[in-house]
Design a protein around this motif. Structure first.
Motif, mmCIF file in Angstrom:
data_model
loop_
_atom_site.group_PDB
_atom_site.id
_atom_site.type_symbol
_atom_site.label_atom_id
_atom_site.label_comp_id
_atom_site.label_asym_id
_atom_site.label_seq_id
_atom_site.Cartn_x
_atom_site.Cartn_y
_atom_site.Cartn_z
ATOM 1 N N GLU A 210 1.019 -1.724 -0.257
ATOM 2 C CA GLU A 210 -0.005 0.149 -0.058
ATOM 3 C C GLU A 210 1.314 0.978 0.205
ATOM 4 O OE1 GLU A 210 -3.659 1.882 2.628
ATOM 5 O OE2 GLU A 210 -2.631 0.322 3.464
ATOM 6 N N PHE A 211 1.777 1.543 0.781
ATOM 7 C CA PHE A 211 3.099 2.219 0.628
ATOM 8 C C PHE A 211 3.422 2.527 -0.211
ATOM 9 C CE2 PHE A 211 6.691 3.979 0.897
ATOM 10 C CZ PHE A 211 7.144 4.694 1.924
ATOM 11 N N CYS A 212 4.074 1.270 -0.994
ATOM 12 C CA CYS A 212 4.258 1.722 -2.188
ATOM 13 C C CYS A 212 3.937 2.262 -3.190
ATOM 14 C CB CYS A 212 5.179 0.572 -2.791
ATOM 15 S SG CYS A 212 6.657 0.006 -1.925
ATOM 16 N N SER A 213 2.321 1.882 -3.504
ATOM 17 C CA SER A 213 1.523 2.233 -4.259
ATOM 18 C C SER A 213 1.237 3.702 -4.064
ATOM 19 C CB SER A 213 0.456 1.149 -4.196
ATOM 20 O OG SER A 213 0.500 0.180 -4.768
ATOM 21 N N ILE A 214 0.951 3.699 -2.900
ATOM 22 C CA ILE A 214 0.711 5.788 -3.032
ATOM 23 C C ILE A 214 1.277 6.718 -3.003
ATOM 24 C CG2 ILE A 214 0.106 7.554 -0.860
ATOM 25 C CD1 ILE A 214 -1.164 4.879 0.725
ATOM 26 N N GLN A 215 2.908 6.026 -2.883
ATOM 27 C CA GLN A 215 3.760 6.682 -3.380
ATOM 28 C C GLN A 215 3.695 6.808 -5.294
ATOM 29 O OE1 GLN A 215 5.098 8.546 -0.694
ATOM 30 N NE2 GLN A 215 3.793 6.958 0.148
ATOM 31 N N ILE A 216 3.653 6.143 -5.630
ATOM 32 C CA ILE A 216 4.111 5.842 -7.187
ATOM 33 C C ILE A 216 3.245 6.292 -8.062
ATOM 34 C CG2 ILE A 216 4.020 4.482 -9.133
ATOM 35 C CD1 ILE A 216 4.842 2.306 -7.791
ATOM 36 N N GLN A 222 -7.604 12.598 1.120
ATOM 37 C CA GLN A 222 -6.640 11.900 2.377
ATOM 38 C C GLN A 222 -6.982 12.699 3.592
ATOM 39 O OE1 GLN A 222 -4.804 14.323 0.471
ATOM 40 N NE2 GLN A 222 -4.426 15.971 1.779
ATOM 41 N N THR A 223 -6.296 12.640 4.897
ATOM 42 C CA THR A 223 -6.589 13.400 5.984
ATOM 43 C C THR A 223 -5.078 13.726 6.100
ATOM 44 O OG1 THR A 223 -6.768 11.804 7.325
ATOM 45 C CG2 THR A 223 -8.877 12.314 6.584
ATOM 46 N N ASP A 224 -5.210 14.588 6.899
ATOM 47 C CA ASP A 224 -4.132 14.932 7.955
ATOM 48 C C ASP A 224 -3.097 13.845 8.512
ATOM 49 O OD1 ASP A 224 -4.111 17.353 5.958
ATOM 50 O OD2 ASP A 224 -4.537 18.526 8.143
ATOM 51 N N GLU A 225 -3.501 13.338 9.279
ATOM 52 C CA GLU A 225 -2.984 12.229 9.952
ATOM 53 C C GLU A 225 -3.042 10.533 8.734
ATOM 54 O OE1 GLU A 225 -6.317 13.777 10.466
ATOM 55 O OE2 GLU A 225 -5.794 15.024 11.803
ATOM 56 N N GLU A 226 -2.954 10.961 8.042
ATOM 57 C CA GLU A 226 -2.933 9.906 7.204
ATOM 58 C C GLU A 226 -1.501 9.426 6.545
ATOM 59 O OE1 GLU A 226 -6.016 7.538 5.082
ATOM 60 O OE2 GLU A 226 -6.748 9.156 4.565
ATOM 61 N N TYR A 227 -0.943 10.605 6.168
ATOM 62 C CA TYR A 227 0.040 10.206 5.901
ATOM 63 C C TYR A 227 1.031 11.889 6.828
ATOM 64 C CZ TYR A 227 -2.580 8.299 2.212
ATOM 65 O OH TYR A 227 -3.325 7.429 1.428
ATOM 66 N N PRO A 228 1.305 11.879 7.430
ATOM 67 C CA PRO A 228 2.398 12.576 8.159
ATOM 68 C C PRO A 228 3.449 12.901 7.663
ATOM 69 C CG PRO A 228 2.282 11.178 9.841
ATOM 70 C CD PRO A 228 1.067 10.847 8.140
ATOM 71 N N TYR A 229 4.197 12.170 7.209
ATOM 72 C CA TYR A 229 5.281 12.288 6.565
ATOM 73 C C TYR A 229 5.652 12.851 5.580
ATOM 74 C CZ TYR A 229 3.803 8.384 3.980
ATOM 75 O OH TYR A 229 3.497 7.545 2.643
ATOM 76 N N ARG A 230 4.256 12.933 4.971
ATOM 77 C CA ARG A 230 4.065 13.932 3.303
ATOM 78 C C ARG A 230 3.778 15.588 3.990
ATOM 79 N NH1 ARG A 230 2.896 12.496 -2.421
ATOM 80 N NH2 ARG A 230 4.436 10.912 -2.867
ATOM 81 N N TYR A 327 10.408 14.286 0.020
ATOM 82 C CA TYR A 327 11.287 13.405 -0.641
ATOM 83 C C TYR A 327 12.304 12.930 0.625
ATOM 84 C CZ TYR A 327 13.365 11.047 -4.654
ATOM 85 O OH TYR A 327 13.444 10.493 -5.604
ATOM 86 N N SER A 328 12.817 13.178 1.296
ATOM 87 C CA SER A 328 13.774 12.237 1.748
ATOM 88 C C SER A 328 12.921 11.785 2.842
ATOM 89 C CB SER A 328 14.369 13.957 2.673
ATOM 90 O OG SER A 328 14.935 12.705 3.717
ATOM 91 N N ASN A 329 11.502 12.242 3.201
ATOM 92 C CA ASN A 329 10.835 11.731 4.538
ATOM 93 C C ASN A 329 10.200 10.579 4.102
ATOM 94 O OD1 ASN A 329 11.319 13.257 6.356
ATOM 95 N ND2 ASN A 329 9.112 14.542 6.251
ATOM 96 N N ILE A 330 10.000 10.094 2.736
ATOM 97 C CA ILE A 330 9.208 9.012 2.081
ATOM 98 C C ILE A 330 10.276 8.093 1.814
ATOM 99 C CG2 ILE A 330 8.717 8.468 -0.024
ATOM 100 C CD1 ILE A 330 7.806 10.998 -1.099
#
Length: 341
Positions: A210-216, A222-230, A327-330
């Motif tokens: 799921e993580f890789c698919s989302i980044q690609i 989204q809600t803010d809580e779902e992807y704090p690293y972004r 980008y670094s966080n991903i």
């Protein structure tokens, strides 16, 4: 992962050394008790001599007449949290996965333990309630039991007899290779993550898939809580300013940050960066190549910030450092996932 048909077959069986039903998930709020029960279950199911995958199913209460009350679970927990708890308290690192399955409009949690070859039987690394470091535990019928000397020998011989150690070693080597590649900032994520997606799919690592698919493909909702690293702190204004018009004037990131901070027409806000990997890389490339390009400007509507806000345009200003931080966080998040495997 279990199919609905396989799930129904398990429901027709009684609890045993390879199957356990639990009414609810572990109570990690009660840290000592909840965590120790979880660790003991992981140890016992991994160490049990068997020739089939074993399961713990949450959301089911076994009644006195052996019938099952399908309650479902009202709360859930992420597999990565369970992996981290187990990884720091068990040696060798256990092989299991947690996921949920929807059945008859109810949600059930499933811990799945494939038959896995370990170099030695699993044992706790720290003393916990009901657990001693260096001791071995296994399933004796429907109970978790400390292994005697002879039982420990039986578990060790069973592990030695399993044929898949080479496969596990190859998996660990490939996982290490991905961590090394991800640690190399010169290697683009748009090249690494599609390969990692295929590897995670092959090993049924659901969260990493799921993580890789989302980044690609980028974030579609989204809600803010779902992807704090972004998420990054950026700047907003009802006014459109121009920072990229003079190719001969190079504004440093510090100078831009200072100007935006001192100008009362700008306010700070948190923004989730939804771009795909290729989009992020193209933006960063433009920053690196274009000396006159120092900031991106996005036109939005005030209602996107507040439902009660006026229906009028406003502008979001993102600096080069914001994109590079995301980008670094991903990159680091992908490493974190692999470190748990």
């Amino acid at each position: 992962m279990l199919t609905v048909i396989e799930f129904e077959k398990l429901l027709s069986k009684s609890e045993s050394s390879v199957l356990d039903f639990k009414k609810e998930l572990y109570d990690f709020q009660n840290h000592q008790d909840g965590t120790s029960k979880f660790i003991k279950d992981i140890l016992s199911f991994c160490n049990t001599v068997r020739n089939e995958t074993s399961y713990i199913i949450f959301g089911i209460k076994e009644m006195g007449d052996s019938s099952l009350d399908l309650l479902g679970i009202s709360e859930n927990i992420d597999d990565s949290i369970l992996q981290e708890k187990a990884r720091t308290k068990i040696f060798p690192s256990p092989g299991f996965k947690y996921y949920t399955l929807s059945y008859k409009s109810k949600l059930f949690g499933i811990l799945e333990f494939p038959v896995t070859k370990y170099e030695v039987p699993l044992s706790p690394t720290t003393k916990m309630k009901g657990l001693e470091p260096g001791k071995f535990y296994f399933r004796n019928g429907t109970s978790n039991t400390e292994a005697s000397g002879l039982e420990s020998i039986h578990i060790g011989k069973w592990l030695d007899s399993l044929p898949n150690f080479k496969v596990n070693s190859e998996q660990k080597i490939k996982t290490s290779d991905f961590i090394i590649r991800l640690s190399n900032e010169d290697e683009k994520l748009s090249k690494v993550l599609p390969e990692l997606l295929a590897f995670a799919t092959e090993n049924n690592w659901v969260n990493l898939v799921e993580f890789c698919s989302i980044q690609i493909i980028g974030i579609r909702s989204q809600t803010d809580e779902e992807y704090p690293y972004r998420m990054q702190k950026v700047w907003g204004s009802i006014y459109q300013a121009e920072f990229n018009s003079n190719p001969y004037l190079v504004l440093t990131q510090n100078k831009l940050q200072k100007e935006l901070n001192e100008d009362k027409n700008f306010f700070s806000l948190k923004l989730t960066f939804t771009q795909s990997l290729l989009e992020l890389e193209n933006i960063i490339k433009k920053f690196d190549e274009d000396s006159g390009f120092s900031i991106t400007i996005q036109k939005r509507n005030m209602k996107e910030i507040s439902k009660d806000g006026p229906d009028r345009p406003f502008f979001i200003y993102c600096l080069e450092d914001d994109y590079k931080s995301v980008y670094s966080n991903i990159r680091q998040k992908a490493i974190d996932y692999l470190m748990l495997k």
